[in-house]
Design a protein around this motif. Sequence first.
Motif, PDB file in Angstrom:
ATOM      1  N   ALA A 111       1.012  -1.275   0.352  1.00  0.00           N
ATOM      2  CA  ALA A 111       0.101  -0.360   0.062  1.00  0.00           C
ATOM      3  C   ALA A 111       0.536   1.175   0.244  1.00  0.00           C
ATOM      4  N   GLU A 112       2.372   1.368   0.390  1.00  0.00           N
ATOM      5  CA  GLU A 112       2.980   2.588   0.086  1.00  0.00           C
ATOM      6  C   GLU A 112       2.858   2.880  -0.920  1.00  0.00           C
ATOM      7  N   PHE A 113       3.008   2.276  -2.007  1.00  0.00           N
ATOM      8  CA  PHE A 113       3.555   2.131  -3.603  1.00  0.00           C
ATOM      9  C   PHE A 113       2.428   2.599  -3.999  1.00  0.00           C
ATOM     10  N   GLY A 114       0.907   2.823  -3.363  1.00  0.00           N
ATOM     11  CA  GLY A 114      -0.293   3.097  -3.955  1.00  0.00           C
ATOM     12  C   GLY A 114      -1.435   2.327  -4.423  1.00  0.00           C
ATOM     13  N   ALA A 115      -2.835   3.021  -4.388  1.00  0.00           N
ATOM     14  CA  ALA A 115      -4.254   2.169  -3.920  1.00  0.00           C
ATOM     15  C   ALA A 115      -3.714   1.032  -4.760  1.00  0.00           C
ATOM     16  N   GLY A 116      -4.574  -0.049  -4.187  1.00  0.00           N
ATOM     17  CA  GLY A 116      -4.695  -1.214  -5.288  1.00  0.00           C
ATOM     18  C   GLY A 116      -3.509  -2.415  -4.881  1.00  0.00           C
ATOM     19  N   TYR A 117      -2.407  -2.106  -3.949  1.00  0.00           N
ATOM     20  CA  TYR A 117      -1.491  -3.164  -3.687  1.00  0.00           C
ATOM     21  C   TYR A 117      -1.603  -3.297  -2.617  1.00  0.00           C
ATOM     22  N   GLU A 118      -2.647  -3.392  -1.929  1.00  0.00           N
ATOM     23  CA  GLU A 118      -3.401  -4.005  -0.965  1.00  0.00           C
ATOM     24  C   GLU A 118      -1.922  -5.447  -0.697  1.00  0.00           C
ATOM     25  N   HIS A 119      -2.150  -6.129  -1.020  1.00  0.00           N
ATOM     26  CA  HIS A 119      -2.007  -7.169  -0.905  1.00  0.00           C
ATOM     27  C   HIS A 119      -0.662  -7.864  -1.681  1.00  0.00           C
ATOM     28  N   ASP A 120       0.483  -7.128  -2.129  1.00  0.00           N
ATOM     29  CA  ASP A 120       1.734  -6.598  -1.964  1.00  0.00           C
ATOM     30  C   ASP A 120       2.447  -6.577  -1.583  1.00  0.00           C
ATOM     31  N   ILE A 121       3.928  -7.324  -1.572  1.00  0.00           N
ATOM     32  CA  ILE A 121       4.531  -6.841  -0.350  1.00  0.00           C
ATOM     33  C   ILE A 121       5.971  -6.609  -1.350  1.00  0.00           C
ATOM     34  N   ARG A 122       6.224  -5.552  -0.077  1.00  0.00           N
ATOM     35  CA  ARG A 122       7.843  -5.462  -1.537  1.00  0.00           C
ATOM     36  C   ARG A 122       9.051  -5.589  -0.696  1.00  0.00           C
ATOM     37  N   LEU A 123      10.592  -6.452  -1.135  1.00  0.00           N
ATOM     38  CA  LEU A 123      11.293  -6.940  -0.313  1.00  0.00           C
ATOM     39  C   LEU A 123      12.712  -6.622  -1.020  1.00  0.00           C
ATOM     40  N   ASN A 124      13.368  -5.688  -0.449  1.00  0.00           N
ATOM     41  CA  ASN A 124      15.061  -5.328  -1.138  1.00  0.00           C
ATOM     42  C   ASN A 124      15.673  -6.543  -0.743  1.00  0.00           C
ATOM     43  N   PHE A 125      16.571  -7.067  -1.320  1.00  0.00           N
ATOM     44  CA  PHE A 125      16.988  -8.362  -0.952  1.00  0.00           C
ATOM     45  C   PHE A 125      18.783  -8.261  -1.205  1.00  0.00           C
ATOM     46  N   SER A 126      18.832  -7.231  -1.308  1.00  0.00           N
ATOM     47  CA  SER A 126      20.314  -7.313  -0.642  1.00  0.00           C
ATOM     48  C   SER A 126      20.859  -7.080   0.101  1.00  0.00           C
ATOM     49  N   GLN A 127      20.775  -8.332   0.937  1.00  0.00           N
ATOM     50  CA  GLN A 127      21.128  -8.951   1.650  1.00  0.00           C
ATOM     51  C   GLN A 127      21.976 -10.052   1.856  1.00  0.00           C
ATOM     52  N   GLN A 128      22.280 -10.767   2.840  1.00  0.00           N
ATOM     53  CA  GLN A 128      22.805 -11.774   3.086  1.00  0.00           C
ATOM     54  C   GLN A 128      22.222 -13.144   2.510  1.00  0.00           C
ATOM     55  N   ARG A 129      23.004 -13.727   1.533  1.00  0.00           N
ATOM     56  CA  ARG A 129      22.009 -15.063   0.525  1.00  0.00           C
ATOM     57  C   ARG A 129      21.558 -15.751   1.238  1.00  0.00           C
ATOM     58  N   ASP A 130      22.528 -16.676   2.283  1.00  0.00           N
ATOM     59  CA  ASP A 130      21.067 -17.440   3.078  1.00  0.00           C
ATOM     60  C   ASP A 130      20.584 -16.933   3.939  1.00  0.00           C
ATOM     61  N   LYS A 131      20.639 -16.170   4.154  1.00  0.00           N
ATOM     62  CA  LYS A 131      19.624 -15.730   5.671  1.00  0.00           C
ATOM     63  C   LYS A 131      18.445 -15.002   4.598  1.00  0.00           C
ATOM     64  N   ALA A 132      18.723 -14.728   3.732  1.00  0.00           N
ATOM     65  CA  ALA A 132      17.196 -13.920   2.648  1.00  0.00           C
ATOM     66  C   ALA A 132      16.925 -15.233   2.133  1.00  0.00           C
ATOM     67  N   VAL A 133      17.347 -16.468   1.902  1.00  0.00           N
ATOM     68  CA  VAL A 133      16.615 -17.322   1.306  1.00  0.00           C
ATOM     69  C   VAL A 133      15.760 -18.320   2.174  1.00  0.00           C
ATOM     70  N   GLU A 134      16.786 -18.437   3.524  1.00  0.00           N
ATOM     71  CA  GLU A 134      15.785 -18.790   4.307  1.00  0.00           C
ATOM     72  C   GLU A 134      14.402 -17.534   4.762  1.00  0.00           C
ATOM     73  N   ALA A 135      15.246 -16.674   5.232  1.00  0.00           N
ATOM     74  CA  ALA A 135      13.546 -15.984   5.907  1.00  0.00           C
ATOM     75  C   ALA A 135      12.374 -16.252   4.611  1.00  0.00           C
ATOM     76  N   VAL A 136      12.395 -15.991   3.615  1.00  0.00           N
ATOM     77  CA  VAL A 136      11.909 -16.486   1.848  1.00  0.00           C
ATOM     78  C   VAL A 136      10.866 -17.698   2.385  1.00  0.00           C
TER      79      VAL A 136
END
Lengths: 403, 403
Positions: free
Chosen positions: B366-391
């Motif tokens: 919803a931060e990016f406009g009306a109609g995106y309430e069921h979307d989520i944004r992920l910044n994937f500039s993360q530690q690879r293994d931790k990002a994989v586990e979290a997703v």
Amino acid sequence: MDTTANSRAGGSPLDLLDITSAPGQENSLSPAVTDGPGGGVDFSHGDVEAFTPIPAALDRYQRAYADGDRFAYSRYRGHREIREHVAAHVGGFTGRPVDPATEIIVTPGTQGALFLALSSLVAPGDKVAIVAPDYFANSRIVAYLRAQPISVTLNYEDAASPGELDLDRLESAFAAGAKVFVYSNPNNPTGVVYSAEQTRGIAALAARYGASVVVDQLYSRLIYGTTEFTHLRSSGIGTDRCITLLGPSKTESLSGFRLGVAVGAPNVIDRMEKLQALVSLRAAGYSQAVLETWFAEPKGWLDERIQQHQQIRDDLLGIFAASGFEVRSPEGGSYMFPRLPQMSVSAEEFRTSLRAEHGITVTPGAEFGAGYEHDIRLNFSQQRDKAVEAVSTLCGLATKLAR
Amino acid sequence: MDTTANSRAGGSPLDLLDITSAPGQENSLSPAVTDGPGGGVDFSHGDVEAFTPIPAALDRYQRAYADGDRFAYSRYRGHREIREHVAAHVGGFTGRPVDPATEIIVTPGTQGALFLALSSLVAPGDKVAIVAPDYFANSRIVAYLRAQPISVTLNYEDAASPGELDLDRLESAFAAGAKVFVYSNPNNPTGVVYSAEQTRGIAALAARYGASVVVDQLYSRLIYGTTEFTHLRSSGIGTDRCITLLGPSKTESLSGFRLGVAVGAPNVIDRMEKLQALVSLRAAGYSQAVLETWFAEPKGWLDERIQQHQQIRDDLLGIFAASGFEVRSPEGGSYMFPRLPQMSVSAEEFRTSLRAEHGITVTPGAEFGAGYEHDIRLNFSQQRDKAVEAVSTLCGLATKLAR
């Protein structure tokens, strides 16, 4: 080709704003001079080589950098632990506790805090009481916000009497509908420190008329001799009426880190954070850590700094007096605001010669209000011998051109 | 007691602005969690420990600090030598020369540049074309400036086709009177990179309707595979029509220094500098020096960084695809914007569980406009293994709650 934007936002106060002579900008006037202060003395800002930053500052910065992710980003109002440190010290310093969760925001410089505070309190068409003379950005921000300034005189010219704000004029401004009053204490550019009585008077008038007060106390740690500094926020004003601006850019020479804080009314701090989310997000994450050195300087460091500034102040006052300049002795801060004598050239021509021939830069009085065209502001936070030499040169040139 | 300021500036767009869920602010929701990313993964911004700053950055900062007075202060638009370095490199990068004297300003972060650019171009009541979805601050700044947004759709949902801006809608917006268009490329949050044809189309429409275009190219150095990035400023748009925003906060991980730049139309750069004089004076003086490491990274450094991000992107896309999420593969940048499946709980409840139970933070669509309430944004500039586990955890929770 460059007409689009100007015609687009026609009538924007930005079109009227001339910043070429603003402090720090003078070097843009003559392209041959580099960004640095050049050969002479740049009295438009303090010399951070003459008065160096708090000793632990860079070390604290490096540790924040090494700490990596935790310090790169923060909540918009600033890192929690930094807010806790600053709130505890500023609470003690100003004589009234500060809640680190709700009553403080860290900003990119005290300029950032001033812009956010006024933008949060002032709507287009509002009346805002400002002091003449005072920090040049106060009236400019009011104009940018399409509000209407009402000028309140600070009587400072009589160097033998205490500087006095005309409280009757302030009351008239409130009676005329001004809901916000903004002023600096110590006053920039004159160095006047408002008395306890004057400060309580401001608080009482704000309460009577339901006005908010933004007080810029950037120089309130640099107070000379027996002068007592009175904090507005502990002078009987309601917590919902007062915003105090502080920062380590001046006395503490942390200007290169761009740090400021605002403390006060939680609803205004909230609004300032919302606007900061649009304007700049946050003060630089690593820089914020440097605030841990603020109010935590080595023992005796601040006293020594005050004494050194007082010596330079007295040296320069002596030279000005010997040359017949009218100038008031600043009770706080590192500015003095002498009036130029009658000369055969204009004040602008004088400043231009001073700069072109001697590499000496001063800030034009007109930056601080109408009627100060024959005044100049000097920031005397400089190397003592260089400042003495430059002011002697300045006085010599003025005497040569006197009529 | 806290009613004064709100009633004062009644009707201010600030009153409508909720920043609690804005990126970087989520930690303010639950006071028990510290400012840092906590135990899990904070996908609301990049992890500067996983992807560290340009190696020479801190060293350059320290040298600027040691240089003392020369670097603490600068002209408001930035140190001359820094503008010269950046102008030369950005000129080469964007395919059109940049005049360091007139066509560039250094700002406190790219956010600072965005605020100044829009404030310099947009007057109250103006119409401004913005993209949906796009960076959340675009529409917020337009609202703050009391201007009227006209939304132009970016068609990105069909992951098999190129993302396409609806140029007919953009033309309609211009025909309806919009004189400014602001957009990000690569698009934040979807990672769409606009084609050369689309970019030339934007330039042609701006010329035809006499509009100005502000393009946020913050991620334009992080482009994957065979995707070609086209710079608006070298796509046939007049120099007086285009402002390009860039900065080293993302790909280069210099976020903790708060640095951004705007290049383009000299009359707009002038206005931005005037406003910066009120808002923040300048980007932190010492930080500015760090820009000398930008576009001057060690050989191979940028390529390796792009490749590492591409691997994480592909890992996460695989997990999302296996769990039946709809998500487009980003062509540039480090954001992805998956749509949540149908669940027995609301998107907000899902995000709250994810954060409370697993320490995983994502940015609400919803931060990016009306109609995106069921979307989520992920910044994937993360530690690879931790990002994989979290997703994997995220997908597991969504699957458990699916209906």
